[in-house]
Design an enzyme around this catalytic site. Structure first.
Site, PDB file in Angstrom:
ATOM      1  N   ILE B 328       0.856  -1.199   0.000  1.00 16.17           N
ATOM      2  CA  ILE B 328       0.000   0.000   0.000  1.00 16.17           C
ATOM      3  C   ILE B 328       0.888   1.245   0.000  1.00 16.17           C
ATOM      4  O   ILE B 328       0.653   2.197  -0.740  1.00 16.17           O
ATOM      5  CB  ILE B 328      -0.952   0.025   1.224  1.00 16.17           C
ATOM      6  CG1 ILE B 328      -2.071  -0.998   1.013  1.00 16.17           C
ATOM      7  CG2 ILE B 328      -1.542   1.428   1.456  1.00 16.17           C
ATOM      8  CD1 ILE B 328      -3.192  -0.948   2.024  1.00 16.17           C
ATOM      9  N   TRP B 331       2.531   1.669  -3.382  1.00 21.13           N
ATOM     10  CA  TRP B 331       1.562   2.043  -4.414  1.00 21.13           C
ATOM     11  C   TRP B 331       1.555   3.569  -4.599  1.00 21.13           C
ATOM     12  O   TRP B 331       1.364   4.072  -5.699  1.00 21.13           O
ATOM     13  CB  TRP B 331       0.161   1.549  -4.022  1.00 21.13           C
ATOM     14  CG  TRP B 331      -0.909   1.966  -4.975  1.00 21.13           C
ATOM     15  CD1 TRP B 331      -1.332   1.279  -6.073  1.00 21.13           C
ATOM     16  CD2 TRP B 331      -1.674   3.173  -4.939  1.00 21.13           C
ATOM     17  NE1 TRP B 331      -2.318   1.984  -6.720  1.00 21.13           N
ATOM     18  CE2 TRP B 331      -2.544   3.144  -6.048  1.00 21.13           C
ATOM     19  CE3 TRP B 331      -1.720   4.270  -4.079  1.00 21.13           C
ATOM     20  CZ2 TRP B 331      -3.452   4.173  -6.320  1.00 21.13           C
ATOM     21  CZ3 TRP B 331      -2.608   5.291  -4.342  1.00 21.13           C
ATOM     22  CH2 TRP B 331      -3.463   5.237  -5.450  1.00 21.13           C
ATOM     23  N   HIS B 332       1.801   4.302  -3.496  1.00 22.47           N
ATOM     24  CA  HIS B 332       1.761   5.766  -3.579  1.00 22.47           C
ATOM     25  C   HIS B 332       2.936   6.336  -4.354  1.00 22.47           C
ATOM     26  O   HIS B 332       2.866   7.469  -4.830  1.00 22.47           O
ATOM     27  CB  HIS B 332       1.739   6.382  -2.184  1.00 22.47           C
ATOM     28  CG  HIS B 332       0.444   6.147  -1.475  1.00 22.47           C
ATOM     29  ND1 HIS B 332       0.218   5.031  -0.713  1.00 22.47           N
ATOM     30  CD2 HIS B 332      -0.715   6.857  -1.449  1.00 22.47           C
ATOM     31  CE1 HIS B 332      -1.020   5.086  -0.232  1.00 22.47           C
ATOM     32  NE2 HIS B 332      -1.603   6.168  -0.673  1.00 22.47           N
ATOM     33  N   GLY B 333       3.979   5.572  -4.464  1.00 28.68           N
ATOM     34  CA  GLY B 333       5.099   6.091  -5.231  1.00 28.68           C
ATOM     35  C   GLY B 333       6.351   5.300  -4.976  1.00 28.68           C
ATOM     36  O   GLY B 333       6.466   4.567  -3.991  1.00 28.68           O
ATOM     37  N   PHE B 487      -0.113  10.098  -7.926  1.00 28.50           N
ATOM     38  CA  PHE B 487       0.021   8.647  -7.724  1.00 28.50           C
ATOM     39  C   PHE B 487      -0.545   7.897  -8.907  1.00 28.50           C
ATOM     40  O   PHE B 487      -0.695   6.748  -8.925  1.00 28.50           O
ATOM     41  CB  PHE B 487      -0.665   8.231  -6.422  1.00 28.50           C
ATOM     42  CG  PHE B 487      -0.179   9.002  -5.235  1.00 28.50           C
ATOM     43  CD1 PHE B 487       1.171   9.299  -5.090  1.00 28.50           C
ATOM     44  CD2 PHE B 487      -1.058   9.466  -4.274  1.00 28.50           C
ATOM     45  CE1 PHE B 487       1.628  10.030  -4.009  1.00 28.50           C
ATOM     46  CE2 PHE B 487      -0.613  10.189  -3.181  1.00 28.50           C
ATOM     47  CZ  PHE B 487       0.725  10.481  -3.049  1.00 28.50           C
TER      48      PHE B 487
END
Lengths: 81, 487
Positions: B328, B331-333, B487
């Protein structure tokens, strides 16, 4: 093993694992939404208890496919008979 | 073309008018084709170079879905599993290539440098296609759901393509699931006044929180983050709380606009937030924060891992949770700060797992005067504090910067000197927003009014709308892009 027999044994496992005082009263269409104590954590405990009690093993895909208790019992039937 | 712009408004008026023309009485095909074309126009407007990638990925997954189904019908379970794996690898591959390649190349070069090898390749300049993290997740879930026999593959390419590219959600979610969204495209959508009116209210509320709350907090938090040394510890603490509210007002505001626009088109999309700051522990927080992402990962990462590790008891759950949360975070970067942000949250789950309470859902019970009881309230405060600490890692551009921020707080510079506390003027709007969260906790958004004498009066409701619309003109902060667009 007859379907009815599977259900009665399953009811016992559910009552034991989920600590249900009033009985699980499982039917083909029962889902996790019908039993408050049945959450993602206890779901795994249920599967492990069922596998132990019936001496069977499910594949991950089988477990993922179930939409209700009826479909779970279908998988069990196919392994037990 | 951002949703809260005049350009979008004009675009939407055209989409709306043709969408509801009475020429589609018997078939949804034209309505879907119109949505498909306008969605590609919208996406192309944001970045036309990437439209072929979106289209190519959609075509590939359309055929993979049909191929998978035909193998399943033939009883070829091994082939079906292989095709599913191919689909997942392809989806993840597109995401990894565009989003993480630069990061891997840089990290690898640094690693080589650390052991004394100097490599001199120029950084790969791969452009990040907008929305890639969102549409690849839709494509992956489609293939998995077909394999799990929860849905039939789509035979209509335009219908499938509309699901993937649907313009209100293509840039930043919510990440819709095929089993909920595609069936809605299979019938003609008639204009539904109640749903459209609710959608308009949701858009208005989203615009208010984005433009009047998030966009006003952003310049302040940016200023503090740009000069951490120059502020008192109390200001830094307050700023970290503000950033939590800013991020929420920004992303929840965006989500409300996207969901509201879809409702006007008589389409339901996934909910993204359910009053996350009323959460009493970290697990509750994540069940209510960016729901369309966390539920996606729960179904396709956490649940399979949890099943695979089921004989390891609590250790298995902890492993599954930690892996899930690191993903998780990432996933944001592509940055180690995001990985640690995820790890931090994963570790916060451990006490909940060991006490067996992480999956329990307890209803909020207000006390006699309608406010949270002391126990719930103190748990909410602790959770908010833990979330805000995590967001320092999330907001920081690097580890040293996050370290500087935290150590500056711990130095207690002018901690109790009220004259050195900056940003005080934002306290009341923030408290107002959090108070509304509590009052409207059973509703999807703040403008779903309770049914009582006061709000049953139309004049009162219109007064509320008038106040909010005026606020958009008077109090809107400097226009900021949506945080989640990156994102």
């Amino acid at each position: 093993m007859e379907r009815e027999e599977i259900f009665s044994k399953l009811n016992e496992i559910f009552e034991d694992v989920l600590d249900l005082e009033e009985g699980a009263n499982l039917t083909d269409s029962t889902t996790a939404n019908d039993i408050e104590e049945w959450d993602s954590l206890s779901h795994i405990q249920l599967i492990v208890a069922i596998e132990k009690a019936f001496k069977i093993k499910f594949t991950s895909l089988e477990i993922m496919k179930w939409a209700n208790v009826g479909e779970m019992v279908d998988s069990m039937e196919s392994k037990l008979n | 073309m951002i949703v809260n712009s005049l350009q979008f408004f004009l675009f939407f008026v055209v989409v709306f008018t043709i969408y509801y023309l009475p020429i589609y009485r018997n078939t949804p095909k034209f309505q879907n084709l119109w949505l498909f074309l306008t969605s590609y126009f919208f996406y192309g407007f944001a970045d036309w170079r990437m439209a072929p990638l979106l289209l190519g990925a959609t075509i590939a997954f359309y055929f993979i879905g049909l191929w998978l189904k035909s193998e399943m019908e033939k009883g070829q379970t091994k082939n079906a599993s292989m095709i599913t794996t191919l689909g997942v690898v392809l989806g993840v591959g597109v995401l990894v290539y565009f989003k993480y390649m630069n990061f891997f190349a840089d990290s690898f070069a640094q690693l080589l440098k650390a052991i004394g090898l100097n490599v001199s390749w120029t950084t790969l300049n791969i452009v990040l296609p907008i929305g890639v993290s969102f549409f690849t997740f839709k494509l992956i879930s489609y293939i998995i759901e077909v394999h799990r026999e929860h849905i039939q593959p789509s035979k209509d390419f335009i219908e499938f393509g509309t699901y993937v590219a649907f313009f209100p959600t293509i840039l930043s979610g919510p990440i819709d699931r095929p089993n909920k969204f595609i069936p809605q495209l299979q019938g003609v959508r008639q204009f539904n006044y109640d749903m459209a009116a609710d959608g308009c209210r949701q858009v208005l509320w989203g615009m208010f929180t984005k433009m009047c709350i998030a966009d006003n907090l952003a310049p302040f938090t940016d200023r503090v983050w740009a000069n951490i040394d120059g502020y008192s510890s109390a200001t830094l603490i307050l700023t970290s709380f503000y950033y939590s509210v800013q991020l929420y007002a920004d992303f929840d505001g965006y989500s409300n606009m996207a969901i509201g626009v879809a409702k006007i088109l008589n389409l339901q999309v996934e909910r993204n937030f359910n009053h996350p700051f009323l959460a009493r522990n970290i697990a509750e927080y994540w069940r209510n924060w960016h729901i369309s992402l966390t539920s996606w990962l729960t179904d396709y990462v956490f649940a399979p891992l949890n099943i695979a590790f089921r004989y390891m008891n609590n250790l298995g759950i902890i492993l599954a949770i930690v892996i899930n949360f690191v993903l998780i975070g990432l996933w944001h970067g592509a940055d180690w700060t995001f990985a640690f942000f995820g790890l931090y949250h994963g570790l916060l789950y451990i006490p909940l797992i060991l006490s067996g309470s992480f999956a329990k859902k307890k209803k909020l019970r207000p006390n006699k005067i309608g406010i949270p009881n002391m126990k719930d309230f103190s748990y909410m405060l602790v959770t908010f504090l833990l979330v805000s600490i995590g967001l320092i890692l999330f907001r920081a551009e690097s580890f040293p910067q996050a370290g500087e921020y935290l150590s500056s707080i711990l130095k207690c510079n002018d901690m109790f000197n009220a004259s050195m506390l900056e940003g005080k003027r934002y306290i009341w709007p923030v408290i107002l927003i959090l108070g509304l969260e509590w009052l409207q906790r059973d509703k999807q958004h703040a403008l779903q009014f309770p049914s009582n004498k006061l709000f049953n009066c139309a004049a009162v409701r219109y007064l509320v709308y008038a106040v909010l619309v005026s606020a958009l003109f008077i109090y809107a902060g400097e226009v900021q892009t949506f945080i989640y667009f990156q994102f």
